[in-house]
Design a protein around this motif. Structure first.
Motif, PDB file in Angstrom:
ATOM      1  N   ASP A 447       0.889  -1.298  -0.036  1.00 34.07           N
ATOM      2  CA  ASP A 447       0.120  -0.055   0.021  1.00 34.07           C
ATOM      3  C   ASP A 447       0.868   1.291   0.047  1.00 34.07           C
ATOM      4  O   ASP A 447       1.627   1.622   1.086  1.00 34.07           O
ATOM      5  CB  ASP A 447      -0.833  -0.050   1.343  1.00 34.07           C
ATOM      6  CG  ASP A 447      -1.791   1.060   1.221  1.00 34.07           C
ATOM      7  OD1 ASP A 447      -1.827   2.138   0.584  1.00 34.07           O
ATOM      8  OD2 ASP A 447      -2.967   0.949   1.848  1.00 34.07           O
ATOM      9  N   ARG A 448       0.913   1.884  -1.249  1.00 30.18           N
ATOM     10  CA  ARG A 448       1.770   3.144  -1.254  1.00 30.18           C
ATOM     11  C   ARG A 448       1.124   4.548  -0.977  1.00 30.18           C
ATOM     12  O   ARG A 448       1.600   5.344  -0.823  1.00 30.18           O
ATOM     13  CB  ARG A 448       2.296   3.251  -2.620  1.00 30.18           C
ATOM     14  CG  ARG A 448       3.097   2.161  -3.106  1.00 30.18           C
ATOM     15  CD  ARG A 448       3.591   2.268  -4.525  1.00 30.18           C
ATOM     16  NE  ARG A 448       4.455   3.213  -4.557  1.00 30.18           N
ATOM     17  CZ  ARG A 448       5.363   3.582  -5.738  1.00 30.18           C
ATOM     18  NH1 ARG A 448       4.900   3.001  -6.875  1.00 30.18           N
ATOM     19  NH2 ARG A 448       6.149   4.505  -5.786  1.00 30.18           N
ATOM     20  N   LEU A 449      -0.405   4.331  -0.867  1.00 29.45           N
ATOM     21  CA  LEU A 449      -1.177   5.395  -0.652  1.00 29.45           C
ATOM     22  C   LEU A 449      -1.424   5.693   1.121  1.00 29.45           C
ATOM     23  O   LEU A 449      -1.372   6.960   1.253  1.00 29.45           O
ATOM     24  CB  LEU A 449      -2.581   5.431  -1.238  1.00 29.45           C
ATOM     25  CG  LEU A 449      -3.491   6.411  -1.060  1.00 29.45           C
ATOM     26  CD1 LEU A 449      -2.750   7.525  -1.970  1.00 29.45           C
ATOM     27  CD2 LEU A 449      -4.856   6.216  -1.875  1.00 29.45           C
ATOM     28  N   ASN A 450      -1.563   4.720   1.579  1.00 23.66           N
ATOM     29  CA  ASN A 450      -1.953   4.937   3.278  1.00 23.66           C
ATOM     30  C   ASN A 450      -0.854   4.698   4.282  1.00 23.66           C
ATOM     31  O   ASN A 450      -1.105   5.053   5.418  1.00 23.66           O
ATOM     32  CB  ASN A 450      -3.537   4.107   3.302  1.00 23.66           C
ATOM     33  CG  ASN A 450      -4.613   4.599   2.240  1.00 23.66           C
ATOM     34  OD1 ASN A 450      -4.788   5.774   2.226  1.00 23.66           O
ATOM     35  ND2 ASN A 450      -5.085   3.677   1.807  1.00 23.66           N
ATOM     36  N   ILE A 451      -0.010   3.669   3.930  1.00 25.73           N
ATOM     37  CA  ILE A 451       0.781   3.076   4.868  1.00 25.73           C
ATOM     38  C   ILE A 451       1.969   3.902   4.652  1.00 25.73           C
ATOM     39  O   ILE A 451       2.835   3.717   3.255  1.00 25.73           O
ATOM     40  CB  ILE A 451       0.882   1.531   4.627  1.00 25.73           C
ATOM     41  CG1 ILE A 451      -0.490   0.950   4.610  1.00 25.73           C
ATOM     42  CG2 ILE A 451       1.688   1.187   6.044  1.00 25.73           C
ATOM     43  CD1 ILE A 451      -1.252   0.967   5.916  1.00 25.73           C
ATOM     44  N   THR A 452       2.745   4.588   5.722  1.00 24.93           N
ATOM     45  CA  THR A 452       3.872   4.945   5.683  1.00 24.93           C
ATOM     46  C   THR A 452       5.295   4.365   5.452  1.00 24.93           C
ATOM     47  O   THR A 452       4.798   2.989   6.106  1.00 24.93           O
ATOM     48  CB  THR A 452       4.073   6.252   6.616  1.00 24.93           C
ATOM     49  OG1 THR A 452       4.152   5.491   8.028  1.00 24.93           O
ATOM     50  CG2 THR A 452       2.830   7.243   6.657  1.00 24.93           C
ATOM     51  N   SER A 453       6.193   4.828   5.013  1.00 24.37           N
ATOM     52  CA  SER A 453       7.246   3.844   5.134  1.00 24.37           C
ATOM     53  C   SER A 453       7.733   3.653   6.590  1.00 24.37           C
ATOM     54  O   SER A 453       8.176   2.353   6.875  1.00 24.37           O
ATOM     55  CB  SER A 453       8.474   4.457   4.463  1.00 24.37           C
ATOM     56  OG  SER A 453       8.246   4.769   2.776  1.00 24.37           O
ATOM     57  N   LEU A 454       7.611   4.292   7.266  1.00 28.74           N
ATOM     58  CA  LEU A 454       8.127   3.969   8.754  1.00 28.74           C
ATOM     59  C   LEU A 454       7.170   3.228   9.472  1.00 28.74           C
ATOM     60  O   LEU A 454       7.538   2.237   9.988  1.00 28.74           O
ATOM     61  CB  LEU A 454       8.076   5.356   9.583  1.00 28.74           C
ATOM     62  CG  LEU A 454       8.229   5.322  11.032  1.00 28.74           C
ATOM     63  CD1 LEU A 454       9.976   4.770  11.126  1.00 28.74           C
ATOM     64  CD2 LEU A 454       8.417   6.636  11.643  1.00 28.74           C
ATOM     65  N   ASP A 455       5.761   2.935   8.937  1.00 30.23           N
ATOM     66  CA  ASP A 455       4.942   2.122   9.742  1.00 30.23           C
ATOM     67  C   ASP A 455       5.285   0.681   8.817  1.00 30.23           C
ATOM     68  O   ASP A 455       5.292  -0.126   9.516  1.00 30.23           O
ATOM     69  CB  ASP A 455       3.496   2.470   9.237  1.00 30.23           C
ATOM     70  CG  ASP A 455       2.985   3.463  10.127  1.00 30.23           C
ATOM     71  OD1 ASP A 455       3.547   3.535  11.171  1.00 30.23           O
ATOM     72  OD2 ASP A 455       2.051   3.892  10.047  1.00 30.23           O
ATOM     73  N   LYS A 456       5.822   0.675   7.661  1.00 30.38           N
ATOM     74  CA  LYS A 456       6.121  -0.523   7.000  1.00 30.38           C
ATOM     75  C   LYS A 456       7.435  -1.040   7.833  1.00 30.38           C
ATOM     76  O   LYS A 456       7.588  -2.255   7.855  1.00 30.38           O
ATOM     77  CB  LYS A 456       6.262  -0.402   5.547  1.00 30.38           C
ATOM     78  CG  LYS A 456       5.282  -0.120   4.824  1.00 30.38           C
ATOM     79  CD  LYS A 456       5.488   0.428   3.282  1.00 30.38           C
ATOM     80  CE  LYS A 456       4.292   0.499   2.624  1.00 30.38           C
ATOM     81  NZ  LYS A 456       4.494   1.088   1.200  1.00 30.38           N
ATOM     82  N   VAL A 457       8.321  -0.292   8.197  1.00 29.07           N
ATOM     83  CA  VAL A 457       9.843  -0.739   8.898  1.00 29.07           C
ATOM     84  C   VAL A 457       9.160  -1.198   9.974  1.00 29.07           C
ATOM     85  O   VAL A 457       9.752  -2.319  10.582  1.00 29.07           O
ATOM     86  CB  VAL A 457      10.563   0.783   9.170  1.00 29.07           C
ATOM     87  CG1 VAL A 457      11.511   0.243  10.077  1.00 29.07           C
ATOM     88  CG2 VAL A 457      11.283   1.133   7.762  1.00 29.07           C
ATOM     89  N   ARG A 458       8.194  -0.724  10.806  1.00 28.12           N
ATOM     90  CA  ARG A 458       7.935  -1.356  12.117  1.00 28.12           C
ATOM     91  C   ARG A 458       7.146  -2.777  12.135  1.00 28.12           C
ATOM     92  O   ARG A 458       7.504  -3.569  12.830  1.00 28.12           O
ATOM     93  CB  ARG A 458       6.858  -0.226  12.853  1.00 28.12           C
ATOM     94  CG  ARG A 458       7.393   1.020  13.163  1.00 28.12           C
ATOM     95  CD  ARG A 458       6.517   2.058  13.463  1.00 28.12           C
ATOM     96  NE  ARG A 458       5.820   1.970  14.724  1.00 28.12           N
ATOM     97  CZ  ARG A 458       4.892   2.921  15.325  1.00 28.12           C
ATOM     98  NH1 ARG A 458       4.874   4.186  14.717  1.00 28.12           N
ATOM     99  NH2 ARG A 458       4.491   2.714  16.472  1.00 28.12           N
ATOM    100  N   ILE A 459       6.460  -2.742  10.903  1.00 27.86           N
ATOM    101  CA  ILE A 459       5.791  -4.159  10.519  1.00 27.86           C
ATOM    102  C   ILE A 459       7.027  -5.176  10.292  1.00 27.86           C
ATOM    103  O   ILE A 459       6.959  -6.414  10.975  1.00 27.86           O
ATOM    104  CB  ILE A 459       4.915  -4.010   9.220  1.00 27.86           C
ATOM    105  CG1 ILE A 459       3.717  -3.008   9.734  1.00 27.86           C
ATOM    106  CG2 ILE A 459       4.286  -5.437   9.077  1.00 27.86           C
ATOM    107  CD1 ILE A 459       2.765  -2.661   8.784  1.00 27.86           C
TER     108      ILE A 459
END
Length: 509
Positions: A447-459
């Motif tokens: 998801d490039r629209l709603n999920i930030t890169s930092l949140d992806k790092v956390r996941i």
């Protein structure tokens, strides 16, 4: 007694040390003034026959009053106190010196020898060098220590500098915790975390002798880095060396023993069993800072722009309907914040609406019926100009709660939080072993629209912790799904500095 009240009592003992009714001046430095501001308003200090509060290192005019020096015990401060009373200068009638921390013996001797006879009327170590964030929460306010205690060493020269910085921060940490114990009057048994799944970390790895490779990479593209990332194999090595928690515990015990020797009456009798202090470090639980928490205080700090955990800037609608820029202080002085900050967001919103409904009924005869929502309550605020402070506080927190929930929906945090919780706990909400984490995680990474890169790092970091490392090819594939930059990939890779196995290597039998 709440921590802030205990600290305030210590500062009050200094301010009121001169007999009541006698005017005095209070001299502070930048650090001691900042500590004083956490528990005292300037107006309340001035009400105690204090003519003014002056910075030690600013020009000050001589006054025929007694002076209370509330300072950090440094060489510069000691020399500045002496300078107020030597070479024919007598800035104040007398000096009552209160240091917020213990002072070195040589500095104490320098002060007593340097002061003219009869001037130094009090010389006290308060041991109140503690940052009280809440009534039961304190901080060392030393975020840089995370790097000095866990960071990469580099070459031999860098290793020496890193160890020197580590030792400095170790002493500061021990002294800070000692100040906390002195403030709350506790002499605890000290216990510490001793990990067995990884060797010593940070600068301590340089002096440790272990049968496993060092877990600290020097280059993220080198073979040595790959070896380090996979070095924490499934077979736990025999680790020899001292870990961070043990070093902090030993430093604290040494400082506490010295304090007890100099203060034989400490601690005062309480009738309680002797307490126990557990010293742990971040390697014990690297998952906690990565999780999205859904308590009001946690969501406010995670999702909104809050400076230093206390200052929030926002637009406020005044009684004329215009917008004003305001800065709110989220502190103990805001009773609405205190009442809801530790509640789950749903409970916080319910409490805000219930409390405001009662407030509006009592002061404006509001009758909202059973279907009142946040916007209805906000509209009611404009009709209560006679209660401006309460009105602004309710308006602030209703706005903050609504903004948090807007971001919660936009960033798909319900789905993100579910994946995070499964990874962190190893169980689904139904108490079963999660079997579809990848299927739930990959659409979030895509998801490039709603999920930030930092949140992806956390996941991804939580997923690696859950799996106890992943195959290198799987890690790269996940990075591609998330479209992480090299620096963002490093955020995940650097978990190795906390003793985490990032890459799992399948060793043939």
């Amino acid at each position: 007694m709440p921590l802030k009240d205990l600290l305030k009592a210590r500062f009050t003992s200094a301010i009121q040390s001169i007999p009541d009714g006698t005017w005095k001046i209070l001299i502070t430095d930048e650090h001691s003034q900042a500590l004083l501001d956490t528990v005292y308003k300037q107006f309340d200090i001035l009400q105690q026959h204090v003519t003014s509060i002056e910075p030690l290192h600013s020009p000050r005019q001589p006054m025929t009053v007694d002076a209370i020096y509330l300072l950090t015990p440094t060489l510069q401060n000691v020399d500045r106190i002496i300078a107020d009373f030597v070479n024919g200068r007598k800035t104040y009638k007398s000096a009552h010196v209160y240091f917020i921390d213990g002072i070195d013996d040589s500095l104490a001797q320098r002060l007593t020898d340097g002061m003219p006879q009869g001037i130094l009327q009090a010389f006290v170590e308060l041991y109140c060098n503690v940052w009280a964030l809440e009534d039961r929460v304190f901080s060392l306010k030393a975020p840089w220590s995370f790097y000095t205690m866990f960071g990469s060493l580099g070459g031999a020269a860098s290793a020496d500098l890193a160890m020197e910085a580590f030792q400095d921060d170790l002493k500061v940490t021990g002294r800070s915790i000692l100040n906390f114990l002195a403030t709350i009057n506790e002499n605890p048994y000290i216990r510490y975390y001793q990990p067995h799944h990884h060797p010593p970390l940070g600068p301590l790895a340089h002096t440790a002798q272990s049968s496993s490779p060092s877990p600290h990479p020097q280059s993220h593209t080198s073979l040595r880095w790959k070896s380090a990332m996979s070095g924490l194999s499934s077979k736990t090595p025999e680790v020899v060396g001292e870990h961070l928690s043990k070093k902090i515990a030993e430093q604290l015990q040494s400082d506490l023993d010295e304090y007890l020797a100099n203060n034989p009456e400490f601690p005062p009798a309480s009738g309680r069993p002797r307490s126990v202090l557990f010293v742990v470090d971040r390697s014990m639980d690297p998952a906690a800072p990565l999780l999205h928490e859904f308590w009001y205080q946690a969501m406010v700090n995670d999702l909104l722009s809050v400076e230093d955990g206390v200052r929030y800037r926002y637009k406020y609608t005044n009684t004329l309907g215009g917008l004003e820029d305001k800065t709110a202080e989220l502190t103990e002085q805001d009773p609405v914040w205190v009442s809801v900050r530790h509640l789950h967001m749903k409970d916080a919103i319910d409490t805000l609406m219930t409390d405001f409904g009662k407030f509006a009924q009592e002061h404006a005869g509001f009758r909202g019926g059973g279907n009142v929502n946040v916007n209805d309550l906000k509209d009611m605020l404009a009709s209560l100009p006679q209660f401006q402070t309460q009105r602004e506080q309710f308006s602030l927190h209703l706005d903050m709660a609504q903004e948090c929930m807007n971001i919660f929906e936009k960033k798909r945090l319900a789905q993100v939080g579910n994946v995070e919780q499964c990874c962190a706990t190893g169980y689904t909400a139904e108490g079963k072993t999660p079997k579809s984490i990848v299927e739930e995680m990959v659409p979030l990474l895509d998801d490039r629209l709603n999920i930030t890169s930092l949140d992806k790092v956390r996941i991804m970091a939580l997923y690696i912790l859950f799996r106890d490392g992943v195959a290198d090819e799987d890690r790269r594939r996940l990075y591609q799904h998330a479209r992480l930059s090299l620096s963002e990939q490093d955020m995940v890779n650097n978990l190795v500095y906390l003793g985490v196995k990032v890459i799992r290597v399948n060793v043939a039998a």
